[in-house]
Design an enzyme around this catalytic site. Structure first.
Site, PDB file in Angstrom:
ATOM      1  N   LYS A  58       0.891  -1.176   0.000  1.00  0.00           N
ATOM      2  CA  LYS A  58       0.000   0.000   0.000  1.00  0.00           C
ATOM      3  C   LYS A  58       0.923   1.218   0.000  1.00  0.00           C
ATOM      4  CE  LYS A  58      -2.076   3.169   2.074  1.00  0.00           C
ATOM      5  NZ  LYS A  58      -1.957   4.566   1.561  1.00  0.00           N
ATOM      6  N   GLY A 102       6.803   5.553   8.356  1.00  0.00           N
ATOM      7  CA  GLY A 102       5.864   6.665   8.367  1.00  0.00           C
ATOM      8  C   GLY A 102       5.889   7.362   9.714  1.00  0.00           C
ATOM      9  N   SER A 103       4.772   7.973  10.070  1.00  0.00           N
ATOM     10  CA  SER A 103       4.737   8.823  11.259  1.00  0.00           C
ATOM     11  C   SER A 103       4.542   7.993  12.530  1.00  0.00           C
ATOM     12  CB  SER A 103       3.595   9.825  11.117  1.00  0.00           C
ATOM     13  OG  SER A 103       2.381   9.121  11.025  1.00  0.00           O
ATOM     14  N   GLY A 141       2.286   4.667  13.188  1.00  0.00           N
ATOM     15  CA  GLY A 141       3.104   3.526  13.624  1.00  0.00           C
ATOM     16  C   GLY A 141       2.531   2.878  14.877  1.00  0.00           C
ATOM     17  N   GLU A 164       9.969   1.987  10.843  1.00  0.00           N
ATOM     18  CA  GLU A 164      10.845   3.156  10.948  1.00  0.00           C
ATOM     19  C   GLU A 164       9.947   4.372  10.983  1.00  0.00           C
ATOM     20  OE1 GLU A 164      13.796   3.011  11.747  1.00  0.00           O
ATOM     21  OE2 GLU A 164      14.116   0.886  11.359  1.00  0.00           O
ATOM     22  N   CYS A 210      13.203  11.823   7.417  1.00  0.00           N
ATOM     23  CA  CYS A 210      13.129  11.446   8.831  1.00  0.00           C
ATOM     24  C   CYS A 210      14.469  11.698   9.506  1.00  0.00           C
ATOM     25  CB  CYS A 210      12.745   9.982   8.960  1.00  0.00           C
ATOM     26  SG  CYS A 210      13.796   8.921   7.974  1.00  0.00           S
TER      27      CYS A 210
HETATM   28  P1  NDP Z   1       2.088   8.612   7.549  1.00  0.00           P
HETATM   29  O1  NDP Z   1       2.338   7.798   8.755  1.00  0.00           O
HETATM   30  O2  NDP Z   1       0.982   9.565   7.551  1.00  0.00           O
HETATM   31  O3  NDP Z   1       1.839   7.658   6.275  1.00  0.00           O
HETATM   32  C1  NDP Z   1       2.712   6.606   5.927  1.00  0.00           C
HETATM   33  C2  NDP Z   1       1.922   5.528   5.199  1.00  0.00           C
HETATM   34  O4  NDP Z   1       0.965   4.959   6.088  1.00  0.00           O
HETATM   35  C3  NDP Z   1       1.124   6.051   4.003  1.00  0.00           C
HETATM   36  O5  NDP Z   1       1.078   5.051   3.012  1.00  0.00           O
HETATM   37  C4  NDP Z   1      -0.249   6.256   4.614  1.00  0.00           C
HETATM   38  O6  NDP Z   1      -1.294   6.259   3.667  1.00  0.00           O
HETATM   39  C5  NDP Z   1      -0.330   5.032   5.502  1.00  0.00           C
HETATM   40  N1  NDP Z   1      -1.323   5.131   6.575  1.00  0.00           N
HETATM   41  C6  NDP Z   1      -1.963   6.237   7.049  1.00  0.00           C
HETATM   42  N2  NDP Z   1      -2.815   5.875   8.050  1.00  0.00           N
HETATM   43  C7  NDP Z   1      -2.696   4.536   8.195  1.00  0.00           C
HETATM   44  C8  NDP Z   1      -3.294   3.581   9.074  1.00  0.00           C
HETATM   45  N3  NDP Z   1      -4.191   3.931  10.010  1.00  0.00           N
HETATM   46  N4  NDP Z   1      -2.938   2.283   8.976  1.00  0.00           N
HETATM   47  C9  NDP Z   1      -2.026   1.898   8.057  1.00  0.00           C
HETATM   48  N5  NDP Z   1      -1.437   2.751   7.183  1.00  0.00           N
HETATM   49  C10 NDP Z   1      -1.754   4.054   7.266  1.00  0.00           C
HETATM   50  O7  NDP Z   1       3.471   9.310   7.239  1.00  0.00           O
HETATM   51  P2  NDP Z   1       3.815  10.309   6.038  1.00  0.00           P
HETATM   52  O8  NDP Z   1       3.490   9.679   4.743  1.00  0.00           O
HETATM   53  O9  NDP Z   1       3.244  11.631   6.358  1.00  0.00           O
HETATM   54  O10 NDP Z   1       5.422  10.340   6.134  1.00  0.00           O
HETATM   55  C11 NDP Z   1       6.094  11.208   6.954  1.00  0.00           C
HETATM   56  C12 NDP Z   1       6.536  10.511   8.229  1.00  0.00           C
HETATM   57  O11 NDP Z   1       7.336   9.387   7.926  1.00  0.00           O
HETATM   58  C13 NDP Z   1       7.402  11.411   9.078  1.00  0.00           C
HETATM   59  O12 NDP Z   1       7.051  11.304  10.422  1.00  0.00           O
HETATM   60  C14 NDP Z   1       8.798  10.849   8.880  1.00  0.00           C
HETATM   61  O13 NDP Z   1       9.686  11.113   9.918  1.00  0.00           O
HETATM   62  C15 NDP Z   1       8.525   9.393   8.685  1.00  0.00           C
HETATM   63  N6  NDP Z   1       9.611   8.759   7.952  1.00  0.00           N
HETATM   64  C16 NDP Z   1      10.455   7.918   8.626  1.00  0.00           C
HETATM   65  C17 NDP Z   1      11.539   7.346   7.989  1.00  0.00           C
HETATM   66  C18 NDP Z   1      12.449   6.409   8.715  1.00  0.00           C
HETATM   67  O14 NDP Z   1      13.160   5.643   8.058  1.00  0.00           O
HETATM   68  N7  NDP Z   1      12.484   6.421  10.034  1.00  0.00           N
HETATM   69  C19 NDP Z   1      11.829   7.639   6.589  1.00  0.00           C
HETATM   70  C20 NDP Z   1      10.873   8.504   5.964  1.00  0.00           C
HETATM   71  C21 NDP Z   1       9.804   9.042   6.651  1.00  0.00           C
HETATM   72  P3  NDP Z   1      -1.819   7.658   3.056  1.00  0.00           P
HETATM   73  O15 NDP Z   1      -0.681   8.278   2.344  1.00  0.00           O
HETATM   74  O16 NDP Z   1      -2.909   7.213   2.160  1.00  0.00           O
HETATM   75  O17 NDP Z   1      -2.282   8.485   4.226  1.00  0.00           O
END
Ligand code: NDP
Length: 494
Positions: A177, A229-230, A234, A251, A285
């Site tokens: 996804k 992601g966030s 997470g 991550e 990140c």
């Molecule tokens: P999000 O957590 O909002 O989204 C990440 C993914 O999760 C997207 O595909 C999103 O879909 C999906 N998602 C959203 N809600 C849910 C849910 N309830 N259950 C399962 N999946 C879900 O993060 P961002 O895309 O805004 O990315 C930015 C964040 O990622 C920042 O906090 C950053 O620090 C972190 N990050 C961490 C990295 C690391 O290696 N530590 C590297 C890069 C980023 P949709 O887009 O459709 O909302």
């Protein structure tokens, strides 16, 4: 230049299919009137189809063997090299990053594919001594099953490849996804896998909202989930996945400090910090979110950073000479601009700010703030081109400040003093720490991951042992040879 929007579909069981959900689109954040791609979102029906396909494809993909899987990954790497320029332009239009960053990201993904393809020729398993001379004890790695992959928009190609390449090498199948803001880049990557010969059902791609990701990770057919992601998302995923006993790799965010000592090479430190804080418009990140200057390092590093940040050239990612592109969306712009305003209301001072281009792009001026630990921006991740300069009277205070967030992803320390280096390596709470280097950037063959809220405490991404532990199941085999009739007769005569 206006281009016709791409019409995207989902990849399920080797076929490109239309979704049964809502109409959705991605837009160019530098020119918000320009639609990059349109699609109809996937729903539970497409998710079910993808999971069935992934389950059905498992046996044959496992039996194909590791050498065949390695060949497919090498072909994918070569195809990505051929298509790199076209995909870089697409990535720049859809995510906003400048063309050189998009090329760099694709280069990293190509390296990652070749690296994991090389696992085909590396030894696996261990042979152990046995109490019996006719028994061999060894460990065997087997696929985990269907892997659920959920990825963010900020590295729309490289992060999926970090996850999908090792998942495939270890014989797993994938339901992925992708982020809603970058569907076209995801489809371009899925096309590479299909054209490289990945069989139908082995990689399935769904375009849809976060709630679809929630359904994917909660499904009992998914044996392992890898997510970037966030932190809030997470945490939700952790509850769904760990609660049902599946594997999880995560991550999450970061609030990464750069500690600058008075004996540092200040111009070099300022170059690294500016790049780490501002490149990719601060949407990494691993970006430097805080600069902690110790004692007399404060004024020189402030001046050097102010010069560099103020001179950054902001504009559309595809324009020549631009160093900082727009944020990914107008929503992201409003969030980051709001966080900078809040910091100023709380007492932060703006030390330097770059100029903004005209137009309605999702721009925020790269900003250097100064202030103290009482500011919320000193603790909360703001995903944009802003960094906070703080003072520390000595190394003890600098380490305390560096550790004063819930995050623990990366850190950097600028000094020539080896005793400070040793202390920081031991005491700074970060999963990745660089001495005289930027908080950003990592090597695919070295483990990557954070501490505290920045990761899930399990196997990390990248690094060969780490990915093997996550993407395979370890079995221990005791194999005793039983003599056949002829051998038994011979033994009786001996
Ligand atoms: P999000 O957590 O909002 O989204 C990440 C993914 O999760 C997207 O595909 C999103 O879909 C999906 N998602 C959203 N809600 C849910 C849910 N309830 N259950 C399962 N999946 C879900 O993060 P961002 O895309 O805004 O990315 C930015 C964040 O990622 C920042 O906090 C950053 O620090 C972190 N990050 C961490 C990295 C690391 O290696 N530590 C590297 C890069 C980023 P949709 O887009 O459709 O909302």
């Amino acid at each position: 230049m206006t281009t016709t929007p791409l019409e995207l579909n989902h990849l399920i069981d080797g076929d490109w299919v239309t979704g049964s959900g809502d109409t959705a689109r991605s837009i160019d954040p530098a020119r918000p009137s320009e639609v990059v791609a349109t699609y109809t979102t996937a729903t539970t029906a497409e998710l079910d189809g993808a999971l069935r396909a992934a389950e059905a494809a498992r046996g044959a993909w496992d039996r194909a063997g590791v050498l065949a899987r390695g060949r497919v990954l090498r072909t994918a790497a070569a195809l990505l090299e051929e298509r790199a320029e076209r995909i870089a332009v697409l990535m720049s239009r859809e995510e906003g990053k400048i063309l050189s960053d998009a090329r760099g990201e694709i280069g990293g993904a190509i390296e990652t594919l070749y690296y994991h393809a090389g696992a085909a020729r590396r030894p696996t398993g261990v042979t152990y001594p046995s109490a019996s001379s006719d028994e061999v004890v060894r460990s065997v790695r087997r696929p985990v099953g269907v892997v659920g992959v959920v990825t963010p928009w900020n590295f729309p190609l490289q992060i999926p490849v970090w996850k999908i390449a090792p998942a495939l090498m270890w014989g797993n199948t994938v339901v992925w996804k992708t982020a809603s803001d970058t569907p076209a880049v995801a489809v371009a990557l899925a096309e590479v896998f299909v054209d490289a010969g990945v069989p139908g059902g082995v990689v399935n791609l769904l375009l849809g909202p976060g709630s679809l990701g929630g359904e994917l990770v909660a499904d009992p057919r998914v044996a392992a989930v890898t997510f970037t992601g966030s932190v809030p998302v997470g945490h939700r995923i952790r509850e769904a996945v760990i609660g049902r006993g599946a594997r999880l790799q995560m991550e999450l965010g970061g609030h990464n400090p750069a500690v600058v000592l008075p004996d540092a090479d200040i111009p070099a430190a300022a170059d690294f910090i500016t790049a780490a804080a501002m490149s990719s418009t601060g949407q990494k990140c691993t970006a430097t979110r805080r600069v902690i200057a110790v004692g007399s390092a404060y004024e020189p590093i402030k001046e050097a950073l102010a010069q560099r940040v103020g001179a950054l050239r902001v504009g559309a990612g595809l324009e020549d000479g631009v160093e900082i592109g727009p944020l990914v969306s107008a929503r992201a712009r409003d969030e980051v601009a709001g966080a900078i305003d809040r910091a100023v209301q709380q007492g932060a001072a703006v030390v330097a700010q770059a100029d903004l281009p005209d137009g309605d792009g999702a721009y925020v001026a790269p900003t250097l703030l100064e202030g103290d630990a009482s500011l919320s921006i000193a603790r909360e991740e703001v995903f944009g081109p802003v960094t906070l300069l703080m003072r520390a009277p000595d190394v003890d205070a600098a380490i305390d400040l560096a550790n004063a967030t819930d995050f623990g992803l990366t850190a950097s320390v600028f000094t020539r003093d080896q005793s400070v280096v040793r202390r920081c390596l031991d005491e700074v709470e970060a999963g990745l720490i660089k001495i005289n280097g930027p908080t950003t950037g990592s090597e695919v063959h070295a483990p990557f991951g954070g501490l505290k809220q920045s990761s899930f405490p399990g196997p990390r991404e990248q690094g060969s042992d780490q990915v093997a532990d996550f993407f395979s199941v370890l079995k221990t085999a005791y194999v005793r040879a039983v003599p056949n009739d002829a051998e038994r007769t011979r033994e009786q005569h001996d």
